[in-house]
Design a protein around this motif. Structure first.
Motif, PDB file in Angstrom:
ATOM      1  N   UNK A  27      11.982  23.457  75.997  1.00  0.00           N
ATOM      2  CA  UNK A  27      12.028  24.856  75.623  1.00  0.00           C
ATOM      3  C   UNK A  27      10.723  25.582  75.827  1.00  0.00           C
ATOM      4  N   UNK A  28       9.725  24.970  76.402  1.00  0.00           N
ATOM      5  CA  UNK A  28       8.413  25.589  76.559  1.00  0.00           C
ATOM      6  C   UNK A  28       8.234  25.957  78.018  1.00  0.00           C
ATOM      7  N   UNK A 222       4.740  24.387  59.768  1.00  0.00           N
ATOM      8  CA  UNK A 222       5.436  24.938  60.930  1.00  0.00           C
ATOM      9  C   UNK A 222       4.592  24.784  62.191  1.00  0.00           C
ATOM     10  N   UNK A 223       3.300  25.066  62.087  1.00  0.00           N
ATOM     11  CA  UNK A 223       2.410  24.944  63.242  1.00  0.00           C
ATOM     12  C   UNK A 223       2.343  23.504  63.732  1.00  0.00           C
ATOM     13  N   UNK A 224       2.162  22.561  62.812  1.00  0.00           N
ATOM     14  CA  UNK A 224       2.034  21.167  63.215  1.00  0.00           C
ATOM     15  C   UNK A 224       3.334  20.654  63.820  1.00  0.00           C
ATOM     16  N   UNK A 225       4.469  21.117  63.301  1.00  0.00           N
ATOM     17  CA  UNK A 225       5.732  20.703  63.909  1.00  0.00           C
ATOM     18  C   UNK A 225       5.827  21.225  65.341  1.00  0.00           C
ATOM     19  N   UNK A 226       5.354  22.437  65.592  1.00  0.00           N
ATOM     20  CA  UNK A 226       5.346  22.976  66.963  1.00  0.00           C
ATOM     21  C   UNK A 226       4.483  22.096  67.864  1.00  0.00           C
ATOM     22  N   UNK A 227       3.317  21.673  67.351  1.00  0.00           N
ATOM     23  CA  UNK A 227       2.469  20.792  68.140  1.00  0.00           C
ATOM     24  C   UNK A 227       3.182  19.473  68.436  1.00  0.00           C
ATOM     25  N   UNK A 269      13.714  18.732  58.438  1.00  0.00           N
ATOM     26  CA  UNK A 269      14.684  17.636  58.523  1.00  0.00           C
ATOM     27  C   UNK A 269      15.835  17.950  59.464  1.00  0.00           C
ATOM     28  N   UNK A 270      16.352  19.169  59.403  1.00  0.00           N
ATOM     29  CA  UNK A 270      17.459  19.551  60.292  1.00  0.00           C
ATOM     30  C   UNK A 270      16.992  19.617  61.746  1.00  0.00           C
ATOM     31  N   UNK A 271      15.774  20.119  61.969  1.00  0.00           N
ATOM     32  CA  UNK A 271      15.237  20.123  63.337  1.00  0.00           C
ATOM     33  C   UNK A 271      15.078  18.697  63.849  1.00  0.00           C
ATOM     34  N   UNK A 651      13.617  29.274  70.436  1.00  0.00           N
ATOM     35  CA  UNK A 651      12.677  29.581  69.367  1.00  0.00           C
ATOM     36  C   UNK A 651      13.201  30.635  68.407  1.00  0.00           C
ATOM     37  N   UNK A 652      14.019  31.542  68.880  1.00  0.00           N
ATOM     38  CA  UNK A 652      14.643  32.483  67.940  1.00  0.00           C
ATOM     39  C   UNK A 652      15.581  31.739  67.008  1.00  0.00           C
ATOM     40  N   UNK A 653      16.282  30.733  67.526  1.00  0.00           N
ATOM     41  CA  UNK A 653      17.138  29.904  66.666  1.00  0.00           C
ATOM     42  C   UNK A 653      16.322  29.159  65.618  1.00  0.00           C
ATOM     43  N   UNK A 654      15.174  28.617  66.046  1.00  0.00           N
ATOM     44  CA  UNK A 654      14.326  27.851  65.128  1.00  0.00           C
ATOM     45  C   UNK A 654      13.814  28.743  63.994  1.00  0.00           C
ATOM     46  N   UNK A 655      13.231  29.884  64.348  1.00  0.00           N
ATOM     47  CA  UNK A 655      12.644  30.748  63.321  1.00  0.00           C
ATOM     48  C   UNK A 655      13.723  31.413  62.459  1.00  0.00           C
ATOM     49  N   UNK A 656      14.858  31.744  63.068  1.00  0.00           N
ATOM     50  CA  UNK A 656      15.949  32.318  62.279  1.00  0.00           C
ATOM     51  C   UNK A 656      16.497  31.286  61.293  1.00  0.00           C
ATOM     52  N   UNK A 657      16.582  30.036  61.721  1.00  0.00           N
ATOM     53  CA  UNK A 657      17.021  28.986  60.805  1.00  0.00           C
ATOM     54  C   UNK A 657      15.996  28.817  59.682  1.00  0.00           C
ATOM     55  N   UNK A 658      14.699  28.925  60.013  1.00  0.00           N
ATOM     56  CA  UNK A 658      13.674  28.862  58.978  1.00  0.00           C
ATOM     57  C   UNK A 658      13.844  29.967  57.956  1.00  0.00           C
ATOM     58  N   UNK A 659      14.156  31.172  58.418  1.00  0.00           N
ATOM     59  CA  UNK A 659      14.390  32.298  57.500  1.00  0.00           C
ATOM     60  C   UNK A 659      15.599  32.018  56.609  1.00  0.00           C
ATOM     61  N   UNK A 660      16.687  31.570  57.212  1.00  0.00           N
ATOM     62  CA  UNK A 660      17.924  31.330  56.449  1.00  0.00           C
ATOM     63  C   UNK A 660      17.730  30.247  55.395  1.00  0.00           C
ATOM     64  N   UNK A 661      17.095  29.138  55.771  1.00  0.00           N
ATOM     65  CA  UNK A 661      16.965  28.008  54.850  1.00  0.00           C
ATOM     66  C   UNK A 661      15.968  28.281  53.727  1.00  0.00           C
TER      67      UNK A 661
END
Length: 795
Positions: A27-28, A222-227, A269-271, A651-661
């Protein structure tokens, strides 16, 4: 020259696990180093400026910098430095104001080592209290009665500095998260700038609160997971392990600050589950390799956070060695581990004539107690309550059913077995534990009867008879399962005439009952609330070699489990707080929270409406886009995304899921909720603004993109300054305050402020007076009060 990817290139980019030699992350879309060696591969000028993350700048005349660890360019470093400097100014401005308490209570307890209970884990409190250990504050200063603090007596500025520094960390974390997710420098700059000038985030990072550490740890995780995500093409390499371990550390820190940090754990965990599912579907990956991936994630994302969480509590316990007011909520075994709560060994054998104290098992409210005060209604007999402290009014004598008048000194020990009838005599008032068919004074229920002390040493009746029913016992002491023994036997007391059990619950009596815990006799009572045990025991006829017993001291794991259970009970508590709010109001910023107020000043937690509402709109747009995509897929229309399209989608899915959860679970909670619970979701919503910016301005030139960022920044700063008096507790004109109430639900008090020419009097006449008149009236009132005091002294 236009550069195009062929089908094989697309496959490599979108399936990095299968093509382990690929240098492009899942995805990068950024190029980590030169991959294409054909003559027609793109030059530096053929690639978008912001996609040159790992492009070899040496060969193109650029500056050589190390990007292996940070993954950003020199210009990004300059941007970060500038943003951090601005953030320091914004968050640390007038940090010493107000010089009075705004959430401070736990420092004194840590300094003095007094045990306390909070609804949140202790990590953030330990961090913020650290300056107290390093300062001259000794815990003697009575903070509750101090209207003003000085740094020399109480290190409140340094404590706020800890919170402020953690709030500053959010800025570089957010910048790097957007940048390393493959988005533009403009997007990263925009997101960080919005976080700098978000009023609510500034407010909570300037005070001794737990939300700044929570936000910092959430952003860090969140940053470390991106790394870690960007290392997927190099599994089990050094940096893959480092980022995976650090992600686990981030999770441990987050959940150790506040339990709502558990939502971050669910999110990661879901990611992780999705990543493992994708790996499982890769037929080129050996099954044993997949098992290694699974075990690595269990170790780093589950075991490490649990160990870190428990380590924080170990530090907490090592500091809080002494008893405290909250110790009453813990079990006797737990309290026995605290200094000041030790108990001498007591004889284990209980017989007729024993003088005992009875402790309630479930509510941990205290001892069965009576005193020479009567119920104001009902039977008007002597009160029976639960009292949390040791007292002579807790003493009772167990008497035989048939010979209640015989003095216990003349009775040789005779054991009390299961289903035996007894009477309980109150030592100081000499009455009998009694119940009858009269409703209790507080719990006005048909299945509850009043419990009282009635009669005298020479007078008793059948309403004083109770049957002992043993329900549990210490497994290592088999005798405690057959007959009453101190501490080891758990039993119920059944009232013969009424058919009810001696019962207590968390309800308190009013002032006439000294707010002690109510005791009743319940017919349909909750089983666990009818269980009692004997804590202390004495009998003059017991032999000198009688076996003694005491509470077993709990080990760390037992204390850890019990404290977390009590914390969970407090976490679920519901109270009537004036600033409670429902999650549905958070996304629209319908109301804030009043933190502090004095004459002409106040601190009120409210977000920057421009940033807040923009983030909500962005979330709504992305939600609608996802719903449309789902509906189109249902109708058989499948969108074919380009590489960049897939990148935006991922990435929109990732951040949107972060908002929802981090937001939607609050709708399922029946507990007191406040605006600050939305902060982690707000963070993900602002990250989505960065994605939305890149998506909309993808075809714009650099100048136009900069102009849009500038417009956003100017609007944010203007609104931030507009509401800054509420953020910093500065002076404000009343008219400006009134005009700032864009929503009627914003309930900060504008009457605190002085107008440019007028000040509203606080009396009930509604007359407005000038500032000078107001001062004259205050002076007159003061002189009148002094004259009245002088007259009183003369009389």
């Amino acid at each position: 020259m236009d550069y195009k990817l062929n089908n094989e290139d697309y496959e490599v980019i979108l399936n990095p696990v299968r093509y382990s030699t690929s240098i492009v992350s899942l995805g990068d879309i950024r190029y980590r180093k030169k991959r294409f060696k054909e003559p027609d591969s793109p030059s530096r000028h053929d690639l978008p400026e912001d996609d040159l993350l790992m492009y070899d700048t040496k060969e193109n005349g650029g500056k050589s910098i190390s990007k292996f660890f940070t993954g950003i360019s020199t210009s990004d470093v300059y941007n970060l430095l500038g943003l951090i400097v601005v953030s320091i100014i914004v968050r640390l401005y007038r940090l010493d104001h107000p010089n009075s308490a705004v959430h401070y209570w736990f420092l004194r307890k840590y300094i003095r080592g007094n045990f306390f209970i909070d609804m949140h884990p202790p990590l953030a409190k330990l961090l913020i209290a650290l300056p107290g250990y390093l300062s001259r504050y000794d815990g003697i200063l009575d903070l509750e009665n101090e209207s003003e603090f000085s740094e020399s007596k109480y290190p409140y500025v340094t404590m706020r500095l800890i919170s402020g520094i953690l709030g500053i960390f959010i800025i570089p974390f957010s910048y790097l998260t957007i940048k390393l997710s493959g988005f533009s420098t403009n997007a990263a700059f925009l997101v960080s700038a919005l976080l700098i000038f978000e009023n609510a985030l500034v407010t909570q990072s300037r005070l001794i609160l737990l939300d700044s550490p929570l936000m910092a740890s959430t952003a860090f995780t969140m940053l470390i997971w991106v790394k870690f995500h960007n290392e997927q093409k190099r599994p089990f390499k050094t940096w893959w392990w480092i980022w995976l371990i650090m992600t686990g550390v981030g999770l441990g820190l987050t959940v150790s600050i506040k339990w709502v940090g558990f939502f971050t754990t669910i999110f990661i965990g879901l990611l992780t589950i999705k990543d493992l599912w994708d790996l499982l579907g890769d037929l080129h990956l050996p099954l044993i390799r997949w098992v290694n991936h699974f075990l690595a994630r269990v170790l780093c994302l589950l075991v490490i956070p649990v160990i870190l969480y428990m380590l924080v509590f170990a530090i907490h316990f090592s500091i809080l060695e002494n008893s405290g007011d909250d110790a009453i909520s813990m079990s006797p075994e737990f309290r026995h581990t605290l200094n000041g709560h030790g108990m001498n060994d007591t004889p284990i054998d209980v017989g007729y004539g024993s003088t005992i104290t009875l402790r309630h098992f479930n509510t941990r409210g205290g001892y069965l107690h009576s005193h020479n005060h009567h119920y104001p209604s009902g039977s008007k007999q002597q009160q029976v309550t639960l009292y949390p402290f040791k007292d002579e009014n807790n003493l009772w004598i167990i008497q035989k059913e048939t010979d209640p008048k015989i003095p216990f000194e003349t009775i040789n020990p005779s054991w009390i077995y299961h289903n035996t009838l007894i009477r309980l005599s109150h030592v100081l008032t000499e009455g009998w534990l009694h119940s009858h068919n009269i409703k209790p004074p507080v719990t006005n229920s048909d299945d509850q009867n009043e419990v009282s002390v009635y009669g005298s040493k020479d007078h008793s009746d059948t309403n004083d008879l109770w049957r002992v029913e043993i329900v549990d016992h210490e497994k290592s002491d088999s005798d405690s399962g057959r007959r009453l023994r101190a501490i080891h036997t758990k039993f119920r007391l059944f009232h013969i005439n009424s058919g009810c059990y001696l019962y207590s619950h968390s309800n308190k009596l009013p002032e006439w009952g000294f707010k002690q815990q109510e005791v009743t006799c319940g017919k349909g009572a909750t089983f666990i609330n009818t269980i009692w045990h004997i804590e202390t025991n004495s009998h003059p006829k017991l032999p000198s070699d009688t076996k003694m017993v005491n509470y077993k001291k709990l080990g760390f794991f037992e204390k850890f489990i019990e404290l977390n259970q009590v914390m969970w009970t407090n976490f679920k508590s519901i109270s009537l707080h004036p600033y409670l709010s429902h999650p549905s109001s958070w996304i629209l910023l319908k109301r804030g929270i009043g933190f502090w107020a004095q004459e002409h000043y106040q601190i009120y937690l409210i977000g920057n409406p421009f940033i807040w509402w923009t983030s909500t709109l962005t979330v709504l747009i992305f939600v609608i886009e996802k719903l449309i995509t789902i509906l189109k897929a249902k109708r058989g229309s499948i969108d074919r995304f380009s590489v960049k399209g897939e990148h935006f989608k991922l990435w929109s899915n990732v951040f949107l899921m972060g908002w929802c959860l981090h937001y939607l679970p609050f709708y399922l909670m029946s507990k007191e909720l406040f605006l600050q619970y939305y902060f982690p979701s707000l963070y993900f919503a602002i990250l989505l603004i960065g994605i939305g910016f890149d998506l909309i301005t993808e075809r714009f030139n650099s100048r136009n993109r900069t102009i849009i960022v500038t417009i956003f920044l100017i609007a944010s700063i203007y609104i931030f300054i507009l509401f800054s008096p509420l953020t910093y507790g500065n002076t404000w004109e009343k008219s400006s305050c009134d005009n700032s109430k864009w929503l009627s639900s914003w309930d900060y008090d504008c009457d605190l402020y002085v107008g440019s020419h007028l000040t509203r009097n606080t009396n009930t006449t509604g007359i407005e007076i000038t500032n000078q008149e107001f001062s004259d009236i205050r002076a007159f009132d003061k002189r009148a009060a002094e004259a009245e005091d002088e007259q009183d002294e003369q009389m």
